[in-house]
Design a protein around this motif. Structure first.
Motif: not given
Length: 164
Positions: A42-70
């Motif tokens: 049921p957890c996976l079903r809920r996560v997929r429903m939240l993704e399909d509904a657009g509540v969860i828009q994606g997954y990404e790494a948060r980068l440290a701007p200074d560490e990548v030269g920005l």
């Protein structure tokens, strides 16, 4: 006045899923299920429903701007010449395609748009301003505010208003 309630009916399990994934988007489904008190299916079903509904828009790494030269963040207020939807749509489309612009908002007040821009340094911003931003369609005025220090980086959305 906008409706303050969420567009989707979210219950306490959904809220706990969203809080957990905002803190750690790399949780396995089994870890997430255990953390929120559901079995994996049921957890996976809920996560997929939240993704399909657009509540969860994606997954990404948060980068440290200074560490990548920005090392320079600039908040740029842009005023456009005309307020026709066609012109605004073209401006939004072109701004959205600029990798230096990491956030863009249509705002009220002195500016029409507020952009968050990241560049390596002041010289990089000068190039971006002169070679790109000032050449966008309909730009009438630009006001730049330089971030001196990030006091609070982007953080998870507060979800206390949702069901417990």
């Amino acid at each position: 006045m906008p409706n303050p309630s969420p567009k989707h009916q979210l219950d306490g399990y959904d809220r706990r899923i969203l809080e957990a994934l905002q803190k750690n988007g790399r949780l396995t489904n089994v870890e997430l299920a255990e953390q929120i008190g559901l079995s994996p299916s049921p957890c996976l079903r809920r996560v997929r429903m939240l993704e399909d509904a657009g509540v969860i828009q994606g997954y990404e790494a948060r980068l440290a701007p200074d560490e990548v030269g920005l090392g320079l963040t600039v908040f740029v207020g842009v005023k456009v010449e005309r307020h026709h939807e066609r012109d605004a749509a073209r401006f939004r489309k072109e701004v959205s395609a600029l990798p230096e612009v990491i956030a863009a908002h249509l705002v009220s007040g002195e500016s029409d748009f507020l952009l968050q821009v990241v560049v390596p340094d002041l010289r990089g911003y000068e190039r971006f301003l002169l070679d790109t931003l000032l050449k966008l369609p309909g730009v009438k005025d630009i006001r730049s505010n330089f971030a001196i220090q990030t006091v609070k980086p982007q953080s998870p959305l507060p979800l206390d208003h949702l069901a417990r």
